[in-house]
Design a protein around this motif. Structure first.
Motif, short mmCIF file in Angstrom:
data_model
loop_
_atom_site.label_atom_id
_atom_site.label_comp_id
_atom_site.label_asym_id
_atom_site.label_seq_id
_atom_site.Cartn_x
_atom_site.Cartn_y
_atom_site.Cartn_z
N GLY A 65 -23.05 19.71 99.14
CA GLY A 65 -22.77 19.42 97.89
C GLY A 65 -23.57 18.26 97.06
O GLY A 65 -25.01 18.21 97.26
N HIS A 66 -23.06 18.01 95.96
CA HIS A 66 -24.05 17.14 95.15
C HIS A 66 -23.63 15.74 95.18
O HIS A 66 -23.66 15.11 94.38
N ARG A 110 -17.24 14.63 97.60
CA ARG A 110 -16.22 15.40 96.80
C ARG A 110 -14.79 14.93 96.89
O ARG A 110 -14.78 13.79 97.33
N PRO A 111 -14.04 15.22 96.11
CA PRO A 111 -12.79 14.73 95.87
C PRO A 111 -12.00 14.32 97.12
O PRO A 111 -11.41 13.06 97.48
N VAL A 112 -12.26 15.34 98.30
CA VAL A 112 -11.47 14.99 99.35
C VAL A 112 -12.18 13.75 100.05
O VAL A 112 -11.57 12.93 101.15
N GLU A 133 -11.08 10.64 98.67
CA GLU A 133 -9.66 10.15 98.80
C GLU A 133 -9.80 9.62 100.61
O GLU A 133 -8.93 8.72 100.84
#
Lengths: 377, 339
Positions: free
Chosen positions: A169-170, A173-175, A178
């Motif tokens: 990814g960059h 990530r949202p997960v 959280e």
């Protein structure tokens, strides 16, 4: 065993040195400088334990990394599920325990794995089983600590959580965000960039900077290395600084040994080159291992005990006292968790023992009185 | 209803190019007539009109979609190069963004449209995140259908239908994710899906073969068909060619837009501390296989399958559903049912 013998010799020598000097010196030298050695001896005898949790999506190399870190194969008989079988799988918590011994020091290592995390289509609250597990361990310890028999408390609290961030990814990530926010006040989180061999050095740097920024921006409290003492030498301070700037560590793991530069090393063989796991210019595996095992293992345990567990305990007690206040019952001076109600058999035994105790106390009193009378006579 | 043959579709030659002595059904020619020059005439015409090709890229963010498309077409054609910054936040729902370029090679002009789908698979809850994509694909079919049933039809209907969907699989080395299977199941019947394993420089050759086998098996088990679909093989030659390709799919690719010097040549690659991954080296990754397959041999076939099969399926469904063609939107052109 040689380490212990060495320590004993050292202690002897210190004590003997005392004997060789004059009586005057005796008055000044007390000898408690040997205390660290005594502590060392005792703890070596007792052995250490350490609980490590690994979390992250499947396929990020968690098991491989654990095997590489501890040089064992903990996952020999693991069967990988295919996607059909995994459709209805929920997040599980699995534990593997292994006893490792090195130079007389015993370590009981527990690895807590979280298969299924982040794999479903809908990953809402997929970290809940993990937070529940951590809370359960705290609760268990709290009960044991408040109980009557505290000699052999088993410490199953999670001392450290390695969180694997995918390199594809960059950034976070949202997960990821959280998960870390749900756990950063319960356990020491160490974020890692997994499978770092698919990134060029520039990309690794960019990703690390990005992840560090986002961690700060979202207010995630990852495990912070303690500041080194001001009296440590320059080299140590320099190493410490480098370590801190290197987080999150970009790691590679391997279960296979390959031939590189005339040596047999752990690595991965590609058509375009060989990645060596323990080569510092290839990845940060060595830094992670040194930090986790060789320098900060004890600090991780301390922070778990002093910070995370205490937070849990304070929170728990607060809840209980507020509940008691609500019910208008008398506060007990020592806040303890309500013990499970004993069954009839144990009750009977307790009663028997109580009566026996009373009888013995009475006998003791009588004997004391008799003796007292004899003396006065 | 008359057959619509868009000028780009070349019918296969009905007679062999050279006059044969005793052919099966046709009559023998007594000299050279010149029927075979029709191929040349068609070629000239198509070169003048040019081709349309629409490719959609689907996959989680960071899998190298834009880089791969740029590498495939050797030019900066993806969304990333037309002003989109990498630091944009992940969108809350799946968006559809398309960028078009006209590229030319050897006198042949191609209008290439790259359709990107940022936000796919990036959320915590990814249920039904393929729906916006499905909707987009159907909207393109609808547009084409509307143009087709118009009374005053354009000579050359602008083709915005998605000819090919490159689906990027994350190289975990274990198996497909549930999201991958759901996507391929839902969209395999509507569009040509070509699965690729992204960022394949993270897999050693053994891991790659194992992973590919597992992926192929899983797709077979769940009934998701990827292009080239077995049922559309027209003859034995096609079948054997396509079988060979199906055995090596999904292609494990690596993309790059940087060049390095290797053995005196300048090659596209990725430089790491332990070596340089060459993008076009078949020993390193299967990028050249993908490129040859996608562009050099099956480009036209992709368009044909989209037009003759996927589009026709959509059209049949639409006609059956409405019992005829009613104007479905407030377009004022008269559209009569011409069944």
């Amino acid at each position: 065993m040689d380490a212990i013998m060495l320590q004993e010799k050292l202690v002897e020598r210190l004590l003997c040195a005392r004997g060789r000097t004059t009586r005057q010196k005796d008055k000044q030298y007390v000898g408690f400088a040997t205390l660290p050695n005594q502590v060392h001896r005792k703890s070596v005898k007792k052995g250490f334990d350490f609980t490590l949790m690994v979390a992250g999506e499947s396929g990020l190399g968690k098991s491989t990394l654990v095997n590489s870190l501890f040089l064992t194969d903990l996952y020999k008989d693991r069967k990988l599920l295919n996607a059909e079988e995994r459709i209805n799988q929920t997040v599980e918590i699995t534990k593997h325990t292994v006893d490792i011994e090195e130079k007389g020091v015993k370590l009981k290592l527990t690895i807590v794995d979280t298969p299924g995390f982040g794999d479903a289509v809908n990953n809402n609250e997929c970290w809940k089983p993990i937070t529940d597990y951590i809370d359960q361990q705290f609760e268990q310890y709290f009960r044991d600590e408040s109980g009557l028999n505290r000699k052999n408390i088993l410490d199953n609290r999670v001392h450290c959580c390695l969180y694997f961030i995918p390199p594809f990814g960059h950034g976070l990530r949202p997960v990821d965000v959280e998960f870390m926010k749900a756990l950063h006040e319960k356990v020491n989180i160490i974020p890692l960039v997994a499978k770092a061999d698919c990134l060029t050095p520039n990309e690794i740097k960019k990703l690390k900077d990005r992840v560090r920024d986002e961690i700060e921006r979202f207010g995630i409290k990852v495990y912070q290395f303690p500041e080194c003492d001001s009296d440590e030498d320059e080299e140590f301070k320099q190493m410490d600084k480098e370590l801190k700037e290197c987080t999150p560590f970009a790691v590679i793991g391997s279960n296979t040994v390959v031939e590189a530069r005339g040596q047999r090393v752990r690595g991965r063989l590609y058509p375009w080159g060989i990645v060596e796991v323990e080569n510092q210019s290839h990845c940060d595996f060595v830094k992670l291992r040194n930090m986790l095992i060789r320098s900060h293992m004890h600090d991780l345990k301390d922070v778990t005990c002093d910070v995370h567990y205490e937070n849990y305990r304070a929170h728990c007690i607060q809840e209980m006292t507020s509940k008691l206040a609500q019910d208008n019952r008398i506060d007990s001076p020592i806040p303890i968790l309500p013990l499970p109600t004993p069954d009839a058999e144990t009750e009977r035994l307790i009663k028997m023992k109580d009566e026996e105790l009373k009888r013995m106390q009475e006998m003791l009193e009588k004997m004391q009185q008799q003796m007292h009378e004899k003396d006065t006579c | 209803m008359s057959e619509i043959v868009p000028p780009e579709v070349r019918p296969k030659p009905a007679v062999p190019a050279k006059p044969q002595g005793s052919s099966g059904g046709g009559s023998t020619l007594l000299g050279y007539v010149g029927i075979d020059t029709i191929i040349e005439q068609m070629r000239k015409k198509t070169m003048k009109t040019g081709f349309d090709f629409n490719v959609m890229v689907v996959g989680q963010s960071g899998l190298g979609k834009s880089t791969l498309v740029n590498t495939l077409f050797k030019s900066q054609v993806s969304r990333r190069s037309s002003g989109w910054s990498r630091d944009e936040k992940i969108p809350r729902t799946v968006e559809i963004k398309s960028v078009s370029h006209v590229i030319e090679e050897g006198g042949v002009k191609m209008k290439l449209t790259v359709i990107d789908t940022p936000g796919f698979g990036d959320q915590i809850n990814n249920e039904n995140c393929w729906e916006p994509i499905s909707k987009y694909i159907n909207e393109q079919y609808e547009k084409f259908l509307k143009e087709e049933v118009n009374i005053a039809r354009k000579k050359r209907i602008p083709d915005t239908r998605v000819h090919c969907c490159l689906y990027f699989i994350s190289p975990t080395g274990h198996s497909l994710r549930q999201l991958d299977i759901e996507f391929m199941k839902h969209l395999g019947r509507a569009v040509n899906i070509i699965p690729v394993i992204a960022k394949a420089d993270t897999l050693t050759p053994e891991e790659k073969t194992e992973f590919k086998q597992r992926v192929r098996k899983e797709l077979e088990v769940c009934g998701a068909e990827f292009y080239p679909q077995k049922e559309f093989d027209e003859d034995m030659e096609d079948k054997s060619d396509n079988d060979k390709i199906r055995e090596t799919m999904p292609f494990a690719v690596v993309g790059s837009d940087k060049e390095y010097q290797v053995n005196g040549k300048r090659v596209l690659g990725r430089k790491t501390a332990w070596g340089i991954v060459e993008v076009e080296n078949p020993n390193h990754c299967e990028f050249s296989l993908l490129r040859d397959f996608l562009i050099r041999s099956h480009l036209q076939d992709l368009k044909e399958v989209t037009h003759n099969i996927h589009y026709e399926t959509y059209r049949a469904k639409r006609l059956n559903d409405n019992g005829g063609l009613h104007p479905i939107s407030s377009s004022s052109d008269t559209q009569e049912s011409n069944l």
